[in-house]
Design a protein around this motif. Structure first.
Motif, PDB file in Angstrom:
ATOM      1  N   LEU A   1       0.817  -1.216   0.000  1.00  0.00           N
ATOM      2  CA  LEU A   1       0.000   0.000   0.000  1.00  0.00           C
ATOM      3  C   LEU A   1       0.851   1.267   0.000  1.00  0.00           C
ATOM      4  N   THR A   2       2.145   1.143   0.275  1.00  0.00           N
ATOM      5  CA  THR A   2       3.029   2.317   0.231  1.00  0.00           C
ATOM      6  C   THR A   2       3.807   2.379  -1.076  1.00  0.00           C
ATOM      7  N   ASN A   3       3.509   1.484  -2.000  1.00  0.00           N
ATOM      8  CA  ASN A   3       4.225   1.419  -3.277  1.00  0.00           C
ATOM      9  C   ASN A   3       3.429   2.136  -4.367  1.00  0.00           C
ATOM     10  N   GLY A   4       4.140   2.737  -5.320  1.00  0.00           N
ATOM     11  CA  GLY A   4       3.477   3.385  -6.444  1.00  0.00           C
ATOM     12  C   GLY A   4       2.977   4.779  -6.099  1.00  0.00           C
ATOM     13  N   GLY A   5       2.539   5.505  -7.126  1.00  0.00           N
ATOM     14  CA  GLY A   5       2.010   6.848  -6.923  1.00  0.00           C
ATOM     15  C   GLY A   5       3.101   7.875  -6.670  1.00  0.00           C
ATOM     16  N   LYS A   6       2.685   9.089  -6.340  1.00  0.00           N
ATOM     17  CA  LYS A   6       3.649  10.184  -6.220  1.00  0.00           C
ATOM     18  C   LYS A   6       4.504  10.106  -4.965  1.00  0.00           C
ATOM     19  N   TYR A   7       4.120   9.248  -4.010  1.00  0.00           N
ATOM     20  CA  TYR A   7       4.922   9.103  -2.797  1.00  0.00           C
ATOM     21  C   TYR A   7       5.835   7.879  -2.846  1.00  0.00           C
ATOM     22  N   SER A   8       5.873   7.186  -3.980  1.00  0.00           N
ATOM     23  CA  SER A   8       6.579   5.910  -4.067  1.00  0.00           C
ATOM     24  C   SER A   8       8.066   6.040  -3.762  1.00  0.00           C
ATOM     25  N   SER A   9       8.709   7.069  -4.314  1.00  0.00           N
ATOM     26  CA  SER A   9      10.154   7.224  -4.120  1.00  0.00           C
ATOM     27  C   SER A   9      10.491   7.450  -2.654  1.00  0.00           C
ATOM     28  N   GLN A  10       9.726   8.314  -2.000  1.00  0.00           N
ATOM     29  CA  GLN A  10       9.953   8.576  -0.580  1.00  0.00           C
ATOM     30  C   GLN A  10       9.654   7.332   0.255  1.00  0.00           C
ATOM     31  N   ASN A  11       8.552   6.662  -0.068  1.00  0.00           N
ATOM     32  CA  ASN A  11       8.154   5.477   0.698  1.00  0.00           C
ATOM     33  C   ASN A  11       9.113   4.311   0.507  1.00  0.00           C
ATOM     34  N   ASN A  12       9.868   4.315  -0.598  1.00  0.00           N
ATOM     35  CA  ASN A  12      10.774   3.191  -0.861  1.00  0.00           C
ATOM     36  C   ASN A  12      11.968   3.170   0.088  1.00  0.00           C
ATOM     37  N   GLN A  13      12.037   4.139   0.982  1.00  0.00           N
ATOM     38  CA  GLN A  13      13.067   4.112   2.025  1.00  0.00           C
ATOM     39  C   GLN A  13      12.664   3.199   3.181  1.00  0.00           C
ATOM     40  N   TYR A  14      11.409   2.711   3.165  1.00  0.00           N
ATOM     41  CA  TYR A  14      10.884   1.994   4.322  1.00  0.00           C
ATOM     42  C   TYR A  14      10.330   0.621   3.932  1.00  0.00           C
ATOM     43  N   ARG A  15      10.453  -0.324   4.866  1.00  0.00           N
ATOM     44  CA  ARG A  15       9.751  -1.599   4.789  1.00  0.00           C
ATOM     45  C   ARG A  15       9.067  -1.797   6.145  1.00  0.00           C
ATOM     46  N   ILE A  16       7.746  -1.890   6.131  1.00  0.00           N
ATOM     47  CA  ILE A  16       6.957  -1.941   7.368  1.00  0.00           C
ATOM     48  C   ILE A  16       7.019  -3.348   7.959  1.00  0.00           C
ATOM     49  N   VAL A  17       7.590  -3.475   9.152  1.00  0.00           N
ATOM     50  CA  VAL A  17       7.766  -4.794   9.759  1.00  0.00           C
ATOM     51  C   VAL A  17       6.693  -5.120  10.798  1.00  0.00           C
ATOM     52  N   ASP A  18       5.977  -4.102  11.278  1.00  0.00           N
ATOM     53  CA  ASP A  18       4.943  -4.353  12.284  1.00  0.00           C
ATOM     54  C   ASP A  18       4.008  -3.152  12.334  1.00  0.00           C
ATOM     55  N   ALA A  19       2.755  -3.403  12.672  1.00  0.00           N
ATOM     56  CA  ALA A  19       1.773  -2.334  12.866  1.00  0.00           C
ATOM     57  C   ALA A  19       1.125  -2.551  14.221  1.00  0.00           C
ATOM     58  N   ALA A  20       1.245  -1.572  15.091  1.00  0.00           N
ATOM     59  CA  ALA A  20       0.806  -1.736  16.475  1.00  0.00           C
ATOM     60  C   ALA A  20      -0.601  -1.235  16.736  1.00  0.00           C
ATOM     61  N   ASP A  21      -1.049  -0.221  15.967  1.00  0.00           N
ATOM     62  CA  ASP A  21      -2.353   0.366  16.277  1.00  0.00           C
ATOM     63  C   ASP A  21      -2.926   1.045  15.038  1.00  0.00           C
ATOM     64  N   ILE A  22      -4.250   1.199  15.030  1.00  0.00           N
ATOM     65  CA  ILE A  22      -4.948   1.903  13.960  1.00  0.00           C
ATOM     66  C   ILE A  22      -6.154   2.606  14.571  1.00  0.00           C
ATOM     67  N   ASN A  23      -6.348   3.879  14.227  1.00  0.00           N
ATOM     68  CA  ASN A  23      -7.502   4.595  14.763  1.00  0.00           C
ATOM     69  C   ASN A  23      -8.643   4.593  13.748  1.00  0.00           C
ATOM     70  N   ASP A  24      -9.746   5.221  14.109  1.00  0.00           N
ATOM     71  CA  ASP A  24     -10.923   5.183  13.236  1.00  0.00           C
ATOM     72  C   ASP A  24     -10.759   6.031  11.978  1.00  0.00           C
ATOM     73  N   ASP A  25      -9.729   6.873  11.928  1.00  0.00           N
ATOM     74  CA  ASP A  25      -9.418   7.615  10.704  1.00  0.00           C
ATOM     75  C   ASP A  25      -8.531   6.801   9.768  1.00  0.00           C
ATOM     76  N   GLY A  26      -8.129   5.613  10.204  1.00  0.00           N
ATOM     77  CA  GLY A  26      -7.280   4.764   9.379  1.00  0.00           C
ATOM     78  C   GLY A  26      -5.803   5.070   9.496  1.00  0.00           C
ATOM     79  N   VAL A  27      -5.416   5.936  10.435  1.00  0.00           N
ATOM     80  CA  VAL A  27      -4.003   6.251  10.649  1.00  0.00           C
ATOM     81  C   VAL A  27      -3.368   5.115  11.451  1.00  0.00           C
ATOM     82  N   ILE A  28      -2.222   4.634  10.977  1.00  0.00           N
ATOM     83  CA  ILE A  28      -1.589   3.451  11.554  1.00  0.00           C
ATOM     84  C   ILE A  28      -0.264   3.825  12.209  1.00  0.00           C
ATOM     85  N   ALA A  29      -0.055   3.353  13.430  1.00  0.00           N
ATOM     86  CA  ALA A  29       1.240   3.471  14.102  1.00  0.00           C
ATOM     87  C   ALA A  29       2.010   2.188  13.841  1.00  0.00           C
ATOM     88  N   ALA A  30       3.218   2.320  13.281  1.00  0.00           N
ATOM     89  CA  ALA A  30       3.939   1.134  12.830  1.00  0.00           C
ATOM     90  C   ALA A  30       5.433   1.253  13.104  1.00  0.00           C
TER      91      ALA A  30
END
Length: 314
Positions: free
Chosen positions: A208-237
């Motif tokens: 979900l972080t691949n592709g689009g206009k944020y792809s280059s910036q997001n390619n610095q990261y690989r998400i290894v865990d997600a700890a929480d998500i709120n009702d707005d869909g914001v994820i702490a990882a």
């Protein structure tokens, strides 16, 4: 979590009361088991009541079925636990397989969910664990024998956590690599529009972080865990970061050809608000480089081979 099932159970005295989850010790002969438990509030629950003698029970423990350590006379799990619950009374948890009860090469931590329905009167249904791999027909990211760590569930039944990202055998092998995931479960409280964002199925967050206009910036990261998500869909990882970006967009890409060091960092994943900018482009898997080197036999080996050849001809 405060229960909210007013649409069907508005008159149930437990509606609007706090339900708790976790684990509880239960006895079985000489054995004591740590098992996933929902703590159901009493019909007369009173959060302001003071009971110094602890004679009034405010909650009653209910063991989650299908997440018991023992099945018949067989011990399947070493422990089970519930980790989160939302207002729809969808429970999130996991069951740790015993080492001798491996499936698909691993004694995995099996993630599950269980639902509680309040009746029109004071009743409620018994929670029963339904495992992620079975709910998804042992396909996609929830393959047969998959393991993981449940993180959290929001009030739209969007679940996050960490899941095995490979199917290698852990028995006498290495631990499977894990990655963060999101799973939009279709149940009470789910919204069709939000389910449609994820095409109604679970995803690795890296996709979900691949592709689009944020792809280059997001390619610095690989998400290894997600700890929480709120009702707005914001994820702490939690993520691995390769400064400047990984060598490719692949799931298993090297960082600086394997020479640069990655860092573990905390990240916040924010949904893209503009629907036109949303697209899911799955990451590929890079083939590891294969280095081939030519070999040769020394003159002594050639002499020995010739000698053995002569011996066979005698």
């Amino acid at each position: 979590m405060i229960a909210d099932q007013s649409d069907t159970a508005g008159n149930n005295p437990r509606n609007g009361k706090p339900f708790l989850v976790g684990l509880n010790t239960t006895g079985d002969g000489s054995n004591s088991f740590l098992q996933a438990t929902v703590f159901v509030p009493s019909e007369t629950f009173d959060a302001t009541a003071i009971d110094p003698d602890n004679t009034t029970r405010q909650w009653s423990p209910v063991t989650i079925e299908n997440a018991r350590i023992k099945s018949g006379d067989d011990f399947i799990y070493s422990n089970t636990y519930a980790s989160d619950i939302n207002k729809n009374l969808v429970v999130l948890g996991a069951s740790k397989r015993r080492g001798d009860k491996r499936e698909n090469g691993a004694a995995a931590n099996r993630m599950f969910l269980a639902e509680i329905s309040l009746g029109a009167d004071s009743g409620y249904s018994t929670p029963t664990a339904r495992y992620f791999d079975e709910l998804n027909n042992n396909s996609g990211i929830f393959f047969r024998g998959v393991g993981g760590e449940p993180g959290a569930i929001n009030n739209f039944n969007e679940i996050v956590g960490a899941v095995d990202a490979e199917q290698s055998t852990e028995y006498f092998g290495k631990k499977r690599r894990q990655r963060g995931f999101i799973y939009p479960f279709n149940g009470r409280g789910s919204e069709t529009e939000r389910m449609a964002i994820f095409q109604g199925k679970p995803w690795l967050l890296d996709d979900l972080t691949n592709g689009g206009k944020y792809s280059s910036q997001n390619n610095q990261y690989r998400i290894v865990d997600a700890a929480d998500i709120n009702d707005d869909g914001v994820i702490a990882a939690t993520a691995l970061k390769c400064e400047g970006g990984y060598d490719s967009t692949g799931h298993n890409s090297y960082c600086g050809n394997g020479q640069k060091k990655e860092r573990v960092v905390a990240v916040k994943l924010i949904p893209i608000a503009n629907e036109a900018d949303r697209s899911i482009e799955t990451r590929g898997v890079d083939a590891p480089p294969v280095e081939r080197k030519g070999g040769s036999l020394g003159w002594m080996a050639l002499i020995l081979l010739g000698f053995f050849g002569l011996r066979r001809n005698k």
